[in-house]
Structures are given as structure tokens and as C-alpha cells.
Design a protein around this motif. Structure first.
Motif, PDB file in Angstrom:
ATOM      1  N   ASP A  53       0.860  -1.196   0.000  1.00  0.00           N
ATOM      2  CA  ASP A  53       0.000   0.000   0.000  1.00  0.00           C
ATOM      3  C   ASP A  53       0.891   1.239   0.000  1.00  0.00           C
ATOM      4  O   ASP A  53       0.962   1.979   0.971  1.00  0.00           O
ATOM      5  N   VAL A  54       1.554   1.471  -1.137  1.00  0.00           N
ATOM      6  CA  VAL A  54       2.577   2.513  -1.255  1.00  0.00           C
ATOM      7  C   VAL A  54       2.038   3.898  -0.947  1.00  0.00           C
ATOM      8  O   VAL A  54       2.664   4.667  -0.224  1.00  0.00           O
ATOM      9  N   TYR A  55       0.869   4.241  -1.441  1.00  0.00           N
ATOM     10  CA  TYR A  55       0.379   5.617  -1.326  1.00  0.00           C
ATOM     11  C   TYR A  55      -0.260   5.939   0.018  1.00  0.00           C
ATOM     12  O   TYR A  55      -0.107   7.040   0.544  1.00  0.00           O
ATOM     13  N   ASN A  56      -0.989   4.999   0.583  1.00  0.00           N
ATOM     14  CA  ASN A  56      -1.721   5.288   1.824  1.00  0.00           C
ATOM     15  C   ASN A  56      -1.081   4.685   3.072  1.00  0.00           C
ATOM     16  O   ASN A  56      -1.474   5.031   4.178  1.00  0.00           O
ATOM     17  N   ASN A  57      -0.169   3.744   2.895  1.00  0.00           N
ATOM     18  CA  ASN A  57       0.557   3.130   4.013  1.00  0.00           C
ATOM     19  C   ASN A  57      -0.398   2.620   5.101  1.00  0.00           C
ATOM     20  O   ASN A  57      -0.230   2.915   6.277  1.00  0.00           O
ATOM     21  N   ARG A  58      -1.418   1.812   4.701  1.00  0.00           N
ATOM     22  CA  ARG A  58      -2.419   1.299   5.647  1.00  0.00           C
ATOM     23  C   ARG A  58      -2.144  -0.126   6.110  1.00  0.00           C
ATOM     24  O   ARG A  58      -2.846  -0.640   6.969  1.00  0.00           O
ATOM     25  N   ILE A  59      -1.147  -0.790   5.543  1.00  0.00           N
ATOM     26  CA  ILE A  59      -0.825  -2.161   5.937  1.00  0.00           C
ATOM     27  C   ILE A  59       0.111  -2.113   7.147  1.00  0.00           C
ATOM     28  O   ILE A  59       1.146  -1.461   7.106  1.00  0.00           O
ATOM     29  N   PRO A  60      -0.237  -2.788   8.229  1.00  0.00           N
ATOM     30  CA  PRO A  60       0.666  -2.795   9.394  1.00  0.00           C
ATOM     31  C   PRO A  60       1.966  -3.529   9.074  1.00  0.00           C
ATOM     32  O   PRO A  60       1.987  -4.440   8.245  1.00  0.00           O
ATOM     33  N   LYS A  61       3.032  -3.124   9.733  1.00  0.00           N
ATOM     34  CA  LYS A  61       4.326  -3.765   9.444  1.00  0.00           C
ATOM     35  C   LYS A  61       4.400  -5.187   9.988  1.00  0.00           C
ATOM     36  O   LYS A  61       5.237  -5.966   9.557  1.00  0.00           O
ATOM     37  N   CYS A  62       3.534  -5.543  10.932  1.00  0.00           N
ATOM     38  CA  CYS A  62       3.473  -6.911  11.452  1.00  0.00           C
ATOM     39  C   CYS A  62       2.109  -7.504  11.121  1.00  0.00           C
ATOM     40  O   CYS A  62       1.078  -6.908  11.417  1.00  0.00           O
ATOM     41  N   ILE A  63       2.126  -8.676  10.497  1.00  0.00           N
ATOM     42  CA  ILE A  63       0.899  -9.354  10.068  1.00  0.00           C
ATOM     43  C   ILE A  63       0.822 -10.715  10.753  1.00  0.00           C
ATOM     44  O   ILE A  63       1.790 -11.471  10.753  1.00  0.00           O
ATOM     45  N   ASP A  64      -0.354 -11.007  11.336  1.00  0.00           N
ATOM     46  CA  ASP A  64      -0.566 -12.348  11.906  1.00  0.00           C
ATOM     47  C   ASP A  64      -0.375 -13.362  10.793  1.00  0.00           C
ATOM     48  O   ASP A  64      -0.978 -13.246   9.726  1.00  0.00           O
ATOM     49  N   GLY A  65       0.440 -14.345  11.043  1.00  0.00           N
ATOM     50  CA  GLY A  65       0.774 -15.309   9.997  1.00  0.00           C
ATOM     51  C   GLY A  65       1.961 -14.789   9.220  1.00  0.00           C
ATOM     52  O   GLY A  65       3.085 -14.956   9.636  1.00  0.00           O
ATOM     53  N   GLY A  66       1.739 -14.082   8.130  1.00  0.00           N
ATOM     54  CA  GLY A  66       2.862 -13.555   7.365  1.00  0.00           C
ATOM     55  C   GLY A  66       2.472 -12.933   6.052  1.00  0.00           C
ATOM     56  O   GLY A  66       1.317 -12.912   5.662  1.00  0.00           O
ATOM     57  N   PHE A  67       3.461 -12.398   5.366  1.00  0.00           N
ATOM     58  CA  PHE A  67       3.320 -11.751   4.061  1.00  0.00           C
ATOM     59  C   PHE A  67       3.654 -12.718   2.943  1.00  0.00           C
ATOM     60  O   PHE A  67       4.342 -13.711   3.153  1.00  0.00           O
ATOM     61  N   GLY A  68       3.246 -12.352   1.734  1.00  0.00           N
ATOM     62  CA  GLY A  68       3.693 -13.050   0.540  1.00  0.00           C
ATOM     63  C   GLY A  68       3.226 -14.490   0.471  1.00  0.00           C
ATOM     64  O   GLY A  68       2.487 -14.969   1.318  1.00  0.00           O
ATOM     65  N   ALA A  69       3.677 -15.170  -0.553  1.00  0.00           N
ATOM     66  CA  ALA A  69       3.289 -16.565  -0.760  1.00  0.00           C
ATOM     67  C   ALA A  69       4.207 -17.482   0.035  1.00  0.00           C
ATOM     68  O   ALA A  69       4.767 -18.431  -0.472  1.00  0.00           O
ATOM     69  N   THR A  70       4.384 -17.182   1.295  1.00  0.00           N
ATOM     70  CA  THR A  70       5.209 -18.010   2.169  1.00  0.00           C
ATOM     71  C   THR A  70       4.325 -19.038   2.848  1.00  0.00           C
ATOM     72  O   THR A  70       3.102 -18.943   2.819  1.00  0.00           O
ATOM     73  N   ARG A  71       4.917 -19.982   3.496  1.00  0.00           N
ATOM     74  CA  ARG A  71       4.165 -20.967   4.259  1.00  0.00           C
ATOM     75  C   ARG A  71       3.799 -20.413   5.633  1.00  0.00           C
ATOM     76  O   ARG A  71       3.030 -21.029   6.358  1.00  0.00           O
ATOM     77  N   PHE A  72       4.336 -19.246   6.007  1.00  0.00           N
ATOM     78  CA  PHE A  72       4.013 -18.677   7.317  1.00  0.00           C
ATOM     79  C   PHE A  72       2.506 -18.562   7.509  1.00  0.00           C
ATOM     80  O   PHE A  72       1.955 -18.981   8.507  1.00  0.00           O
ATOM     81  N   TYR A  73       1.845 -17.936   6.533  1.00  0.00           N
ATOM     82  CA  TYR A  73       0.429 -17.656   6.700  1.00  0.00           C
ATOM     83  C   TYR A  73      -0.418 -18.917   6.578  1.00  0.00           C
ATOM     84  O   TYR A  73      -1.366 -19.123   7.317  1.00  0.00           O
TER      85      TYR A  73
END
Length: 189
Positions: A53-73
Motif C-alpha cells: 500500500d505505497v500511497y496510503n501506508n495502511r498495511i501494518p508492518k506486522c501481520i498475523d501469519g505472514g506476508f507473501g506466498a510463504t508458508r508462514f500464513y
């Protein structure tokens, strides 16, 4: 690894929880109880959050699970799980009978659901939401009979109630096996 197969190093992975393990064994009767409660399981990365969210910066820097196509989430742990094993030994310990119950709570995606309500579902499209497995209680029964010191028979009934459920942290939306009966013999020569 991201959805484009790029290797990514995130700022940090935070996990914490509480675990209890207990066991009692009087010889004739035995039981064990375990409980896990997940306090935190999140992935933090300031630049990844910014890129979603480059313009509005509404995504928190810490996400439950994880970002991207990782196995974290996709491999988020249940908020809590409980297991109880009770049994008895009879006939001078030649027969052992037991029952096991395993309970796990549903997956908690409150943070991701809120981001989707705000129109920020792109983060989930890239990360792949975990399968919404529901809470489940699975019961198993088992036993062993020793005919002598060289021959024994084992038997079990897994998923005794033939429950339809998804295993927590499953990578595929395929249900766990239904009721299964197993009998086996062990011999020593």
C-alpha cells in the motif's frame, strides 16, 4: 519465497505461547494432559508492508501469519489445542487399553478479515489465505495385548466418531482421514 519465486528476508518472525504438559501413572491407571495457547505468531517487515500500500501506508508492518506466498500464513497454528490421553493396564500389564482426545480451535484471521473489509485484500491474494479449518475434537481408541514376552497384538480405531475435518496448518484443503481400524502383530525371534 515470494509469489514470484524470489527469496525474501523479512525483518523478524515473532512467536510466543504457553504450553502445559502433565502426566500421572499409578501403574494400573495412567493419564496425560497437554494444552497449548498461542499468544503471538506474526511476521514483521516494514518494506513489504509499504509495498502492498505505497500511497496510503495502511498495511501494518506486522501481520498475523505472514506476508507473501510463504508458508508462514498457510501454516498458522490454532489459537489453542488440548489433548487428553487416559488408559488402564490389566492382567499383570498384559493388556493396555486407552483413549485419546485431541481438540484444536479454529484458525484466527481477524486481522486479515479487517484488512479485507477496508479494501486491502491484495495482501491476501498474494499471500494465500489459510484454509478455514474449523475447531474439531477427534477421539481415538487403542490397545495392546501381550501374549508373552515375544508376541503382542496392537489395535486402534482412529477418528472414532468418523469426524469430517481439516487438519490445522494443512497445506491442501483435503479432509483428514475418516475412521480407520488397525490391527497388527509384533513378534520377536
Amino acid at each position: 519465497m515470494t509469489e514470484n519465486k524470489n527469496l525474501t528476508q523479512y525483518d523478524k518472525k515473532q512467536t510466543s505461547g504457553i504450553e502445559l504438559q502433565s502426566r500421572i501413572d499409578s501403574g494400573k491407571w495412567f493419564a496425560s494432559f497437554g494444552a497449548n495457547y498461542r499468544l503471538k505468531q506474526r511476521t514483521c517487515d516494514k518494506s513489504t508492508a509499504f509495498n502492498y500500500d505505497v500511497y496510503n501506508n495502511r498495511i501494518p508492518k506486522c501481520i498475523d501469519g505472514g506476508f507473501g506466498a510463504t508458508r508462514f500464513y498457510q501454516t498458522m497454528q490454532p489459537k489453542y489445542s488440548l489433548n487428553l490421553d487416559v488408559g488402564t493396564r490389566r492382567f499383570n500389564n498384559r493388556l493396555e487399553l486407552g483413549m485419546r482426545g485431541i481438540y484444536h480451535s479454529t484458525v484466527d484471521t481477524d486481522q486479515q478479515d479487517e484488512l479485507a473489509r477496508q479494501g486491502l485484500a491484495r495482501i491476501m491474494q498474494a499471500s494465500g489465505r489459510p484454509y478455514h479449518w474449523r475447531s474439531a475434537l477427534v477421539l481415538d481408541a487403542y490397545g495392546r495385548y501381550n501374549f508373552g514376552k515375544n508376541l503382542s497384538m496392537n489395535f486402534s480405531v482412529s477418528n472414532l466418531t468418523n469426524r469430517y475435518y481439516l487438519d490445522p496448518m494443512s497445506n491442501v484443503p483435503i479432509p483428514a482421514p475418516g475412521r480407520a481400524v488397525t490391527v497388527g502383530f509384533t513378534g520377536k525371534f
